[in-house]
Design an enzyme around this catalytic site. Structure first.
Site, PDB file in Angstrom:
ATOM      1  N   LYS A 281       0.848  -1.196   0.000  1.00 49.05           N
ATOM      2  CA  LYS A 281       0.000   0.000   0.000  1.00 49.05           C
ATOM      3  C   LYS A 281       0.888   1.252   0.000  1.00 49.05           C
ATOM      4  CE  LYS A 281      -4.278   1.575   2.101  1.00 49.05           C
ATOM      5  NZ  LYS A 281      -5.393   1.202   2.976  1.00 49.05           N
ATOM      6  N   GLU A 367     -18.959  -4.304  11.145  1.00 48.97           N
ATOM      7  CA  GLU A 367     -19.792  -3.438  11.987  1.00 48.97           C
ATOM      8  C   GLU A 367     -20.879  -4.224  12.708  1.00 48.97           C
ATOM      9  OE1 GLU A 367     -18.824  -2.726   8.862  1.00 48.97           O
ATOM     10  OE2 GLU A 367     -17.621  -0.899   9.095  1.00 48.97           O
ATOM     11  N   ARG A 395     -24.806  -0.810   8.364  1.00 51.38           N
ATOM     12  CA  ARG A 395     -24.586  -2.251   8.193  1.00 51.38           C
ATOM     13  C   ARG A 395     -25.100  -3.048   9.380  1.00 51.38           C
ATOM     14  NH1 ARG A 395     -20.000  -3.897   4.818  1.00 51.38           N
ATOM     15  NH2 ARG A 395     -20.785  -3.250   2.786  1.00 51.38           N
TER      16      ARG A 395
END
Ligand SMILES: Cc1ncc(C[n+]2csc(CCOP(=O)(O)OP(=O)(O)O)c2C)c(N)n1
Length: 630
Positions: A281, A367, A395
């Protein structure tokens, strides 16, 4: 002219040499670093997948073949390669191109996203529809290792793996979510990465077996059988194999020729398959590949260091106020713990990780699990603070009702980014939480008007001896400087505060709208229209005695909230006041019932009439209609 300037569409990639593709990768990276230094944006994820994006568009016949990127924040190289380079300077701006992928923006954006872990489900749906329609293009979902920790991803793998559909998942493994990744899946992938030897041997043997002819044909079949029987013990991707996917990898996600060769081969395989790609990344950022630091950068930063060009002297934002206060209050409240769903930095709970490490829980991008996990803890006398952005908590709506509210468990929900969120746009807007939390029985719903009120309400929530408690606060700078949490008293439960007394119209303001309403009231008073302004810091339970007094002394109530006008606080108050005194008119003034697209938060508030000028206009209109009616 560079190769990138000359590129008209991904089809051009398929005519380039490996050296040219490598050079193109370099050009894309340099372009993105430069362009994002002006616009800001989620640069880290995109820099990690420059080569992967090139390889995918080269090996697959896009746009006929469908690539489905998860989250979409890593889609900048994809945008640049699919004809949007010249619009990158409008990234995340009003009427500009989105910071995520969007079906209306390009035929190459096959599925819109912003929330994590939808790609496998969506792509598998496309593959199923393709088969129904009798088509034969390829469908590939590209998902990060962080998002793979999400329940939705497993549901999709479980469903897809049991099928024999032509379907590909590319796992982009950079060991990072926004923060370093967490969880057992992460540990598993790391162990897979570190042990590629068997896998290479297996691929080589498999290839030989596939191509064995003549006297070796039987040996080939034997190797195939051996491979089948021992793979359960030795294959690095055994987990995926057991889920019904053919596992290929891990391969170097910065080696373009190797990836193209692999994807081309994988295209010819049958059934569900998963290609495991290792990337870094933030790769190529001049100041180093620090994934978390370069996840997102502000507009106007130094491309070499990532540091903002202008230093900010503004007050701290609500996130910072919250994180600091939470860590401090946890000294006083030993039963309180903090839960984040993969966002210690974004929610400010990283402070708790430092100060009370044993009382900090990062559940990953999960979540719903985070909320039910909190409910479980609450049954044992622990008081969980669940810090999740308003948009991502959507969610977990079933967990909020089924696991927390029905059992009246004392879970505290801290919903950051509640309201309009600016440049992140429609996928991240926190405009539904008032509507969805008010609908939940047993839920206390509160919103602070400034940073001090946020800390006071947090203390109230921790002291509150009752069921669940939801606090919403915006993506904004707090309007006040906030002292240490120890010196900030609790806000009396269920109370409102009348901040300004006027006549005829009373503004019932929620959270961020209190300051705007006070400014509107000031302008209106100068015009001879004195209005009352009330800080409705508790939306539920509401302050019945203050409301009764307001109803007795005003002809009209204007409820102003930074949330959807449909089923929001205004609608709630209209129903309540309708019962009290049907002669008093209640007007809901919130985010209109439409999608609010990316723009600065200030512009979004203006568009919705949720600034002082918009509120004053609304009051004037009410006044005129009353005068006409009277
Ligand atoms: C449901 C949901 N929760 C949280 C987020 C915030 N978020 C955006 S990107 C991200 C990390 C994604 O990590 P990974 O899938 O590994 O992709 P990478 O950034 O490494 O490319 C998180 C947590 C989100 N977009 N959606």
């Amino acid at each position: 002219m560079t190769l990138l300037d000359d590129l008209r569409s991904p089809a051009d990639l398929r005519t380039m040499t490996p050296e040219q593709l490598q050079q193109l990768a370099q050009e894309v990276r340099e372009f993105l670093i430069e362009s994002c230094s002006v616009t800001g944006g989620h640069i880290g994820a995109g820099l990690g997948v420059v080569e992967l994006t090139i390889a995918l568009h080269t090996a697959f016949d896009t746009p006929r073949d469908q690539l489905v990127w998860d989250v979409g924040h890593q889609g900048y190289p994809h945008k640049v390669l699919t004809g949007r380079k010249d619009r990158m300077h409008t990234l995340r701006q009003e009427d500009g191109i989105s910071g995520f992928l969007k079906r209306t923006e390009s035929e190459y954006d096959t599925f819109g996203a912003g929330h994590a872990a939808t790609s496998i489900s969506a792509a598998f749906g496309m593959a199923a529809a393709r088969d129904l329609n009798g088509d034969d293009f390829k469908v590939a979902a590209i998902i990060g290792d962080g998002s793979l920790g999400s329940g939705l991803a497993y549901e999709a793998l479980n469903n897809a793996g049991a099928s024999d559909r032509d379907f590909i998942v590319v796992l982009n493994d950079n060991e990072m979510s926004i923060a370093p990744n967490v969880g057992a899946m992460h540990k598993y992938l790391t162990s897979v990465q570190r042990n590629p030897i068997y896998n290479r041997l297996r691929s080589a043997l498999g290839e030989w077996a596939d191509h064995a002819t003549g006297v070796f044909k039987d040996a080939g079949a034997l190797v195939r059988r051996w491979e089948e029987s021992v793979k359960a013990f030795l294959t690095p991707g055994v987990l995926f194999e057991e889920l019904g996917f053919r596992y290929i990898g891990p391969i170097d996600g910065h080696d373009i020729p190797q990836m193209i060769e692999t994807f081309r081969a994988v295209k010819s395989f049958k059934g569900p398959r998963l290609v495991h790609v290792i990337t870094t990344k933030g790769k190529g950022f001049p100041a180093g590949d620090h994934g978390e630091k370069w996840h997102a950068l502000p507009p106007g930063h130094d491309p070499a260091t990532g540091k903002p060009l202008k230093s900010s002297t503004a007050n701290p934002n609500y996130t910072t106020v919250f994180g600091k206060a939470l860590a401090e209050l946890m000294d006083e409240f030993p039963k309180v713990i903090a839960i984040t769903a993969a966002m210690p930095g974004g929610t400010g709970t990283g402070t708790v990780e430092k100060r009370h490490p044993a009382r900090f829980f990062d559940v990953g991008i999960a979540e719903a699990h985070g909320v039910t996990f909190a409910a479980g803890m609450a049954t044992q006398g622990v008081r969980p603070v669940v810090a999740i952005y308003s948009t991502f908590l959507q969610r977990a709506f079933d967990s909020i009702i089924h696991d927390v509210a029905i059992q009246d468990l004392p879970v505290i929900f801290c919903m950051d980014r509640a309201g309009l969120v600016g440049e992140d746009g429609e996928t991240h807007g926190g405009i539904y939480d008032i509507a969805y939390m008010l609908a939940v029985p047993n839920m206390t719903v509160a919103a602070p008007r400034d940073g001090t009120a946020l800390v006071g309400l947090l203390r109230t929530a921790m002291q509150h001896d009752g069921g669940p408690f939801a606090l919403r606060y915006p993506r904004d700078v707090a309007p006040d400087l906030v002292g240490p949490a120890t010196g900030i008293p609790a806000v009396p439960f269920g109370t409102w505060e009348v901040l300004r007394k006027g006549e005829e119209v009373a503004i019932l303001a929620v959270g961020t709208m209190v300051g705007e309403s006070l400014r509107a009231a000031e302008a209106l008073a100068a015009e001879g229209l004195p209005v009352t302004v009330v800080d409705c810091r508790f939306l539920k339970p509401y302050d019945a005695s203050t409301l009764t007094a307001l109803v007795a002394s005003h002809a009209q109530l204007l409820v102003v909230e930074e949330g959807t006008v449909v089923n929001g606080f205004g609608a709630f108050m209209a129903a309540v006041v309708g019962e009290m005194d049907p002669g008093v008119r209640v007007h809901a003034h919130g985010v209109p019932d439409r999608i609010v697209y990316a723009a600065s938060r200030t512009r979004q508030l203006r568009q919705c009439g949720l600034d002082a000028a918009g509120i004053a206009d609304k009051v004037r209109a009410l006044h005129e209609s009353e005068a006409l009616a009277g």
